[in-house]
Design a protein around this motif. Structure first.
Motif, PDB file in Angstrom:
ATOM      1  N   GLY A 111      12.486   2.763   1.995  1.00  0.00           N
ATOM      2  CA  GLY A 111      11.422   1.946   1.425  1.00  0.00           C
ATOM      3  C   GLY A 111      10.267   1.741   2.390  1.00  0.00           C
ATOM      4  N   GLY A 112      10.590   1.472   3.648  1.00  0.00           N
ATOM      5  CA  GLY A 112       9.539   1.283   4.635  1.00  0.00           C
ATOM      6  C   GLY A 112       8.710   2.533   4.852  1.00  0.00           C
ATOM      7  N   GLN A 113       9.384   3.696   4.875  1.00  0.00           N
ATOM      8  CA  GLN A 113       8.667   4.963   5.023  1.00  0.00           C
ATOM      9  C   GLN A 113       7.787   5.229   3.811  1.00  0.00           C
ATOM     10  OE1 GLN A 113      12.110   7.437   5.658  1.00  0.00           O
ATOM     11  NE2 GLN A 113      11.792   7.524   7.876  1.00  0.00           N
ATOM     12  N   GLN A 114       8.286   4.910   2.612  1.00  0.00           N
ATOM     13  CA  GLN A 114       7.482   5.119   1.399  1.00  0.00           C
ATOM     14  C   GLN A 114       6.235   4.231   1.413  1.00  0.00           C
ATOM     15  OE1 GLN A 114       9.378   5.666  -2.478  1.00  0.00           O
ATOM     16  NE2 GLN A 114      11.365   5.711  -1.469  1.00  0.00           N
ATOM     17  N   GLN A 115       6.378   3.002   1.911  1.00  0.00           N
ATOM     18  CA  GLN A 115       5.195   2.143   1.947  1.00  0.00           C
ATOM     19  C   GLN A 115       4.201   2.638   2.993  1.00  0.00           C
ATOM     20  OE1 GLN A 115       3.386   0.688   0.044  1.00  0.00           O
ATOM     21  NE2 GLN A 115       4.282  -1.342  -0.271  1.00  0.00           N
ATOM     22  N   ARG A 116       4.682   3.260   4.053  1.00  0.00           N
ATOM     23  CA  ARG A 116       3.762   3.837   5.026  1.00  0.00           C
ATOM     24  C   ARG A 116       3.072   5.082   4.457  1.00  0.00           C
ATOM     25  NH1 ARG A 116       7.091   4.143  10.440  1.00  0.00           N
ATOM     26  NH2 ARG A 116       8.878   3.691   9.112  1.00  0.00           N
ATOM     27  N   VAL A 117       3.757   5.798   3.586  1.00  0.00           N
ATOM     28  CA  VAL A 117       3.098   6.881   2.846  1.00  0.00           C
ATOM     29  C   VAL A 117       1.957   6.298   2.005  1.00  0.00           C
ATOM     30  CG1 VAL A 117       3.364   8.653   1.046  1.00  0.00           C
ATOM     31  CG2 VAL A 117       5.150   8.353   2.774  1.00  0.00           C
ATOM     32  N   SER A 118       2.206   5.155   1.381  1.00  0.00           N
ATOM     33  CA  SER A 118       1.162   4.505   0.577  1.00  0.00           C
ATOM     34  C   SER A 118      -0.042   4.127   1.430  1.00  0.00           C
ATOM     35  CB  SER A 118       1.718   3.246  -0.091  1.00  0.00           C
ATOM     36  OG  SER A 118       2.760   3.561  -0.981  1.00  0.00           O
ATOM     37  N   ILE A 119       0.214   3.668   2.650  1.00  0.00           N
ATOM     38  CA  ILE A 119      -0.888   3.330   3.551  1.00  0.00           C
ATOM     39  C   ILE A 119      -1.667   4.587   3.918  1.00  0.00           C
ATOM     40  CG2 ILE A 119      -1.493   2.466   5.849  1.00  0.00           C
ATOM     41  CD1 ILE A 119       0.919   0.563   5.619  1.00  0.00           C
TER      42      ILE A 119
ATOM     43  N   ASN B 174       5.619  -1.587  -5.286  1.00  0.00           N
ATOM     44  CA  ASN B 174       6.640  -0.574  -5.584  1.00  0.00           C
ATOM     45  C   ASN B 174       6.240   0.822  -5.115  1.00  0.00           C
ATOM     46  OD1 ASN B 174       4.619  -0.017  -7.369  1.00  0.00           O
ATOM     47  ND2 ASN B 174       5.908   0.026  -9.216  1.00  0.00           N
ATOM     48  N   TYR B 175       5.269   0.893  -4.198  1.00  0.00           N
ATOM     49  CA  TYR B 175       4.825   2.120  -3.524  1.00  0.00           C
ATOM     50  C   TYR B 175       3.988   3.032  -4.429  1.00  0.00           C
ATOM     51  CZ  TYR B 175       9.118   0.460  -1.298  1.00  0.00           C
ATOM     52  OH  TYR B 175      10.101  -0.340  -0.801  1.00  0.00           O
TER      53      TYR B 175
ATOM     54  N   ILE C 169      -9.428  -2.295   1.241  1.00  0.00           N
ATOM     55  CA  ILE C 169      -8.025  -2.087   0.869  1.00  0.00           C
ATOM     56  C   ILE C 169      -7.509  -3.361   0.217  1.00  0.00           C
ATOM     57  CG2 ILE C 169      -5.673  -1.808   1.738  1.00  0.00           C
ATOM     58  CD1 ILE C 169      -6.687   0.101   3.817  1.00  0.00           C
ATOM     59  N   LEU C 170      -6.859  -3.196  -0.929  1.00  0.00           N
ATOM     60  CA  LEU C 170      -6.233  -4.298  -1.659  1.00  0.00           C
ATOM     61  C   LEU C 170      -4.731  -4.035  -1.661  1.00  0.00           C
ATOM     62  CD1 LEU C 170      -8.691  -4.166  -4.691  1.00  0.00           C
ATOM     63  CD2 LEU C 170      -8.870  -5.666  -2.687  1.00  0.00           C
ATOM     64  N   ALA C 171      -3.965  -4.911  -1.045  1.00  0.00           N
ATOM     65  CA  ALA C 171      -2.513  -4.711  -0.930  1.00  0.00           C
ATOM     66  C   ALA C 171      -1.795  -5.838  -1.667  1.00  0.00           C
ATOM     67  CB  ALA C 171      -2.107  -4.667   0.536  1.00  0.00           C
ATOM     68  N   ASP C 172      -1.093  -5.471  -2.734  1.00  0.00           N
ATOM     69  CA  ASP C 172      -0.465  -6.449  -3.619  1.00  0.00           C
ATOM     70  C   ASP C 172       1.021  -6.585  -3.272  1.00  0.00           C
ATOM     71  OD1 ASP C 172      -0.071  -8.250  -5.622  1.00  0.00           O
ATOM     72  OD2 ASP C 172      -0.447  -6.873  -7.278  1.00  0.00           O
ATOM     73  N   GLU C 173       1.364  -7.624  -2.505  1.00  0.00           N
ATOM     74  CA  GLU C 173       2.741  -7.871  -2.051  1.00  0.00           C
ATOM     75  C   GLU C 173       3.358  -6.605  -1.446  1.00  0.00           C
ATOM     76  OE1 GLU C 173       4.150 -10.720  -1.915  1.00  0.00           O
ATOM     77  OE2 GLU C 173       3.304 -12.032  -3.442  1.00  0.00           O
ATOM     78  N   PRO C 174       2.741  -6.013  -0.421  1.00  0.00           N
ATOM     79  CA  PRO C 174       3.195  -4.723   0.086  1.00  0.00           C
ATOM     80  C   PRO C 174       4.545  -4.745   0.790  1.00  0.00           C
ATOM     81  CG  PRO C 174       1.512  -5.618   1.528  1.00  0.00           C
ATOM     82  CD  PRO C 174       1.565  -6.515   0.325  1.00  0.00           C
ATOM     83  N   VAL C 175       5.037  -5.928   1.202  1.00  0.00           N
ATOM     84  CA  VAL C 175       6.317  -5.979   1.921  1.00  0.00           C
ATOM     85  C   VAL C 175       7.375  -6.772   1.162  1.00  0.00           C
ATOM     86  CG1 VAL C 175       5.195  -5.657   4.152  1.00  0.00           C
ATOM     87  CG2 VAL C 175       5.587  -7.980   3.318  1.00  0.00           C
ATOM     88  N   ALA C 176       7.118  -7.091  -0.090  1.00  0.00           N
ATOM     89  CA  ALA C 176       8.051  -7.934  -0.854  1.00  0.00           C
ATOM     90  C   ALA C 176       9.414  -7.283  -1.028  1.00  0.00           C
ATOM     91  CB  ALA C 176       7.459  -8.274  -2.216  1.00  0.00           C
ATOM     92  N   SER C 177       9.468  -5.944  -1.021  1.00  0.00           N
ATOM     93  CA  SER C 177      10.736  -5.235  -1.252  1.00  0.00           C
ATOM     94  C   SER C 177      11.402  -4.769   0.036  1.00  0.00           C
ATOM     95  CB  SER C 177      10.488  -4.019  -2.156  1.00  0.00           C
ATOM     96  OG  SER C 177       9.889  -4.403  -3.374  1.00  0.00           O
ATOM     97  N   LEU C 178      10.873  -5.190   1.186  1.00  0.00           N
ATOM     98  CA  LEU C 178      11.344  -4.675   2.468  1.00  0.00           C
ATOM     99  C   LEU C 178      12.062  -5.755   3.271  1.00  0.00           C
ATOM    100  CD1 LEU C 178       8.113  -2.692   3.475  1.00  0.00           C
ATOM    101  CD2 LEU C 178      10.125  -1.848   2.235  1.00  0.00           C
TER     102      LEU C 178
END
Length: 256
Positions: free
Chosen positions: A148-156, A87-88, A167-176
């Motif tokens: 949403g995609g831009q927000q996840q790239r902010v998270s990266i 969820n970012y 880096i631990l990524a927990d379902e990073p694309v589940a909402s995209l």
């Protein structure tokens, strides 16, 4: 190096989230963990930064058992092991840049970061990392104005600004959607390679797991049922991991 030695996690109600896990994760590997919902994927990766705490076994990070860590050592561990959430996990009212600078919290301190007192080199680092994921032009916009995609790239960008080794990524694309999912995964894989980061990603979609992983770990009911190179994985492998035939919903579909 990360080592799970006979690691189990039993909740107070008796449910076992992890069962006798034995894994060695080498520096620089890009690993995708797959399995159905409830298989233990999130529990596995969240144990590495002690967001959940296994109840048995040893979990070694660089040779130290993190299950014995006190609060001070845990703070240091969480600086070294950065997390990307489904969820970012951004502060919507803050600018993109301030969200990325939050990655320096473990280095700067709470008071200084709350006051926005970041060293100039930290600001440059944050802007550079936004540029690496292609959204430096969004630096001064509110986070909630991004897709949403831009927000996840902010998270990266935020997690890389933390300067972790893992880096631990927990379902990073589940909402995209599928095209955006590929953009995010390509950014994550590229940056992991460039910075030689050890990366563990939880995914449900099998085609993405095969496309981006160096190594795939399959979980079912808290147990490791597969561990091997991505190029050795077949549809039969996934049927064994999932315990049922593959369905269309297990495939992400689409591409850029």
């Amino acid at each position: 190096m990360i080592e799970f030695k006979n690691v189990s996690l039993t909740y107070p109600n008796g449910h076992q989230g992890l069962k006798n896990i034995n894994l060695t994760i080498n520096d620089g590997e890009f690993i995708v963990v797959v399995g159905l919902s409830g298989a233990g994927k999130s529990t596995l990766i969240r144990s590495i930064n002690r967001l959940v705490t296994p109840t048995e076994g040893e979990l070694l990070v660089d040779g130290e058992d993190i299950l014995k860590y006190n609060e001070r050592k845990l703070r240091k561990l969480r600086t070294k092991a950065g997390m990307i959430f489904q969820n970012y996990n951004l502060v919507n009212r803050m600018s993109v840049l301030r969200n990325v600078l939050a990655g320096r919290l473990g280095h700067t301190g709470t008071i200084r970061s709350m006051l926005g007192m970041f060293p100039q080199e930290d600001v440059k680092l944050a802007l550079d990392n936004l540029d690496r994921v292609g959204i430096m032009n969004k630096a001064y916009e509110r986070a909630d104005r991004l897709s949403g995609g831009q927000q996840q790239r902010v998270s990266i960008a935020r997690v890389v600004t933390q300067k972790p080794s893992v880096i631990l990524a927990d379902e990073p694309v589940a909402s995209l959607d599928p095209p955006t999912s590929h953009v995010v995964m390509k950014d994550l894989k590229r940056i992991s390679r460039e910075d030689n980061l050890t990366t563990l990603v939880n995914l449900h979609f099998i085609d993405m797991a095969q496309e981006y992983a160096d190594r795939i770990i399959g979980l079912r009911d808290g147990e490791v049922v597969f561990d091997g190179p991505a190029d050795q994985v077949t549809e039969k492998t996934f049927e064994d991991i999932y315990g049922r035939p593959i369905k269309e919903d297990d495939l992400l579909g689409g591409d850029e």
